[in-house]
Design an enzyme around this catalytic site. Sequence first.
Site, PDB file in Angstrom:
ATOM      1  N   SER A 159       0.843  -1.187   0.000  1.00 53.47           N
ATOM      2  CA  SER A 159       0.000   0.000   0.000  1.00 53.47           C
ATOM      3  C   SER A 159       0.886   1.248   0.000  1.00 53.47           C
ATOM      4  O   SER A 159       1.681   1.431  -0.923  1.00 53.47           O
ATOM      5  CB  SER A 159      -0.967  -0.039   1.183  1.00 53.47           C
ATOM      6  OG  SER A 159      -1.956   0.965   1.075  1.00 53.47           O
TER       7      SER A 159
ATOM      8  N   ASP B   3      -8.971  -4.292  -6.535  1.00 56.07           N
ATOM      9  CA  ASP B   3      -8.627  -3.379  -5.441  1.00 56.07           C
ATOM     10  C   ASP B   3      -9.502  -2.126  -5.534  1.00 56.07           C
ATOM     11  O   ASP B   3      -9.326  -1.297  -6.431  1.00 56.07           O
ATOM     12  CB  ASP B   3      -7.145  -3.013  -5.534  1.00 56.07           C
ATOM     13  CG  ASP B   3      -6.611  -2.370  -4.268  1.00 56.07           C
ATOM     14  OD1 ASP B   3      -7.406  -1.738  -3.546  1.00 56.07           O
ATOM     15  OD2 ASP B   3      -5.401  -2.491  -3.992  1.00 56.07           O
TER      16      ASP B   3
ATOM     17  N   HIS C 126      -7.697  -4.898  -1.795  1.00 57.68           N
ATOM     18  CA  HIS C 126      -6.427  -4.354  -1.303  1.00 57.68           C
ATOM     19  C   HIS C 126      -5.695  -5.318  -0.368  1.00 57.68           C
ATOM     20  O   HIS C 126      -4.470  -5.271  -0.263  1.00 57.68           O
ATOM     21  CB  HIS C 126      -6.695  -3.024  -0.597  1.00 57.68           C
ATOM     22  CG  HIS C 126      -5.475  -2.172  -0.415  1.00 57.68           C
ATOM     23  ND1 HIS C 126      -4.637  -1.846  -1.454  1.00 57.68           N
ATOM     24  CD2 HIS C 126      -4.942  -1.576   0.690  1.00 57.68           C
ATOM     25  CE1 HIS C 126      -3.657  -1.080  -1.010  1.00 57.68           C
ATOM     26  NE2 HIS C 126      -3.812  -0.908   0.284  1.00 57.68           N
TER      27      HIS C 126
END
Length: 740
Positions: free
Chosen positions: A601, A678, A711
Site C-alpha cells: 500500500s 482493489d 487491497h
Amino acid sequence: MPIQLDDLMRGEFGVLKSSIDWLDDGIEGHDGLYAERDGSGKVVVGDYSRVTTTETITLVDISEFEYDGEKHTISMAWPGKGLEKVLLMTDPRKNWRHSYYGEYWIYDVSSKNIEPLVPNLLTTDVRLAAWSPMGDVIAFVLENNLYIRNVSQQSVSQITTDGDKNTFYGIPDWVYEEEVFSGNSAVWWSANGKYLAFLRSNDSSVPEYSIPYFERFPIENGSYPEMVDIKYPKAGYDNPIVELMFLDLTSYEVFLPKIDDLRNLKDNDRLITEVVWTGAKVMVRQTNRESDLLKIVLIDPLHRNGSVVREEDVSGKDGGWFEVTHDTTYIPANKSYGRQEDGYIDTVIIDGYNHLAYFSPLDATSPKQILTSGSWEVVDAPSAVDLTTGTVYFLATRKDPTERHLYAVQLDGTNFRSISNTNEAGYYGVSFSTGAGYLLLSYNGPNVPYQTLLSLREGTEVTIQENAKLAARLENYKVPETVWEQITVEGDVVVNTLEIRPQDFNPDKKYPVLFHIYGGPGSQTVDKRFTISFEAHVASALDAIVVSVDGRGTGFMGRKFRAVVRDQLGYWEARDQILAAQQWSKRSYVDPSRIAIWGWSYGGYMTLKTLEQDGGKTFSYGMAVAPVTDWRFYDSIYTERYMHTPQHNADGYDGSAIKNVTALMGAKRFLVMHGTGDDNVHFQNTLALIDKFDLQQVENYDMYVFPDSDHSIFFHNANKVVYDRLDRWIELAFAGVYGE
C-alpha cells in the site's frame, strides 16, 4: 527450528485475546457489565463488579438455528438494554473494507423465539442495524434508506424514501467508510433515545470508478466480466455533499437544523468527521476538504438550529493538517463534583504536540484546563473518564514514542500519574467499562502478550489471558532478536529504527538486509508490540536482517516531524530510508550489495519511490505490493489532507508520482504485485506505471497479478500465494540469482 512461512500463515503464532463489549444496563452506579462470544459462538454476559467470581449468564445459547427450513449461523450479536432481546446477524456478505450486508434477527432471551428484523420479510441486504440506548427500537438501513423497527409493536417505519446509488442515509459512502468513520455506521442515538442523528450523503456529482470482476461472480451470470461501479472521488474531483439530519422519535419527523451560513463550511468544502452527543446537544467536527481548517459546530435539536462555536486554522502555523479523530468525550455538568456546566475533552495542539484539553461550557472558544503537555503525545485519547472521581485516563508516548502506557490526570489538571508499569518497556491497549470503574488492560509487547482485568476503585486485579501455550510453542523456534535504537539521519533529524536479527546472530558474518516500510503520514512501524510476522520469518528462515525506519512524516514525534512531508509526499520519507540504509551498509555485519526494501500500500509506494530516488546506489532490490504510483489516482479525503488539491499543488502531485522510471533501472531487480479488484488503491496505479516502463523500456522487474483480489489480496487463496511469492523472490534475490 526456523520460523516457517507455512506455520506463520496457519496462525501458529497468533496471540489469544479476549475482546469484550461493555454494556450499560441503565442502573445508576452499576458498572462492569459486559458481553462477549464464547468459543462456540454463544453470547455470554458477565458482571465484573463481582471480580473474584466473574459471574456469567448465557443470553444466546445457540450458535446456529433453522428458520423456515433453512439453517442460519450466527456471526454477530448485540444485546439490547435490559438484556431481554438480542440483535443477531447471520449470513454476512462483505461489501467494502468495513461494511457488509447481512440478515438480521431479534432473539427473545426468555422465550428463545427468533424473528426477522423486518417482520415477514427475510432479506440479506440490510447494511446496518443499531439498537436505541433504551432498547425499544432498532434503526436499520436497507437499500440506502433509513428505517425504524419498533420491537414491542413489531412495526417498521420507513424514514427516508429517496435513497439510491447517489444518496446514502445512515451509512457512509465508500470514501467516508474508508477515510472518515472506519466503519459501516453513520447514525448516532441521543442518550435518552428521543433523537437519532444520521448522515445524508449526496454523491450525485461524485465520479464513478468501474472495477471489472472476472471470477468473483458465477459463470452462469454470463461470459463477460461483472462491472461494479463505485462512487469514488479522486483527488481534485467532487466530494459527496454531507449533511447531518435528525429524526424526532416522538413525532417521527425528520429535520435538517439551520446552521449559521456565514461561518459554516460550504457544501463542496465540508467534511463531517465526528458527531458526538453532548447531553441535549450535538457537537459536530468539520474540516475543509484540505483538512487545515477546523470548525466545531454545536447543534440544538430541540430548537433545530446550530452555530460554529470554535474554529482553528493551522495552515499558517505549522503547515500541518487535522487528522480524523473520534475521541471527543462529553463531560456532563454535576455541581456535586464541581462541574458547573457541560463540557468536553478534546485533543488539541500544545507547542507542536497532540495533548488533552478540557472545554467548558460547550460553546467555549478556548480550554478551561490544559490537561497534558510536553514533548510527547496522547494517543486515541481520552480512553475513558470516571465522572465520579473526575479522573481522565489516556494512552500516551510520554516514556518513549515506540511505547504506549496508560496514564491518568484529574479534570483540574492535577495528580498526573501512570497506571501501567513504566519501569519496563511496554505497549499497552485498554478497554474501559462504561463507568470507567473496570479496565481490561492488554499488554501487547515487547514480550508475549497477556491481559488483566483491573478494578480501578477497589484495586483488585485478575489475569484473564496469559498466552502460556504460545510462549511454550516459541521455545521450539529460532525466534529472532529485535533491537530498537534511534539514529541521526542528517542534521538534527533523529528517527526511530528497529532491527530484527537472526537468533544466532554473528557480528562477524555479512548478512543481507531487508528494509520493511509503510511510512504514511502519522503512521508507525517501529514500535514495541509483540509480533511474529513475515519479517520475523525472513530473519529466522532466510538468515537475514530486517530493518524498519520511521522517517519524517510518520507519527508520534511531534507535528514538525510529520508536517515536513506536506505537499511533497515521497521525497523526505524516501530520503530517510536511503540515509538510514547508507548507515546500515557501513555496519561490519552487513553485505552492502544485498540491501532490499519492501512494503504494501503506502509501503509499496515508498518502495518504488525509494528505488527511484536512490537509483541503485544503496538498494539493489525492492518488492512493492498494491502501490499508489500517482496521488491523482487516490481518493480525495486522504490525499488532499497531505497534498492539498491538484488544482492548488500541481507541481507537488507531479513530483510525488513515480515519474523517473529510468532511475529504477539502477536497481538489480524489483517486484510489483497488485489485485485487479482493489477498490482502495486501484489497479490503475500499477497499469499506469507499467505503461511508463514500456515507454522507457524498463524491464528489470517482475510482476504478478491477483484476479479480483481487493487491497488485502485474499480472493481464491491469494493471501497464501502473495506471501509465498514474496518469500521466494527475496530468497532468490539474496542468493544472487538476480544479477547485474
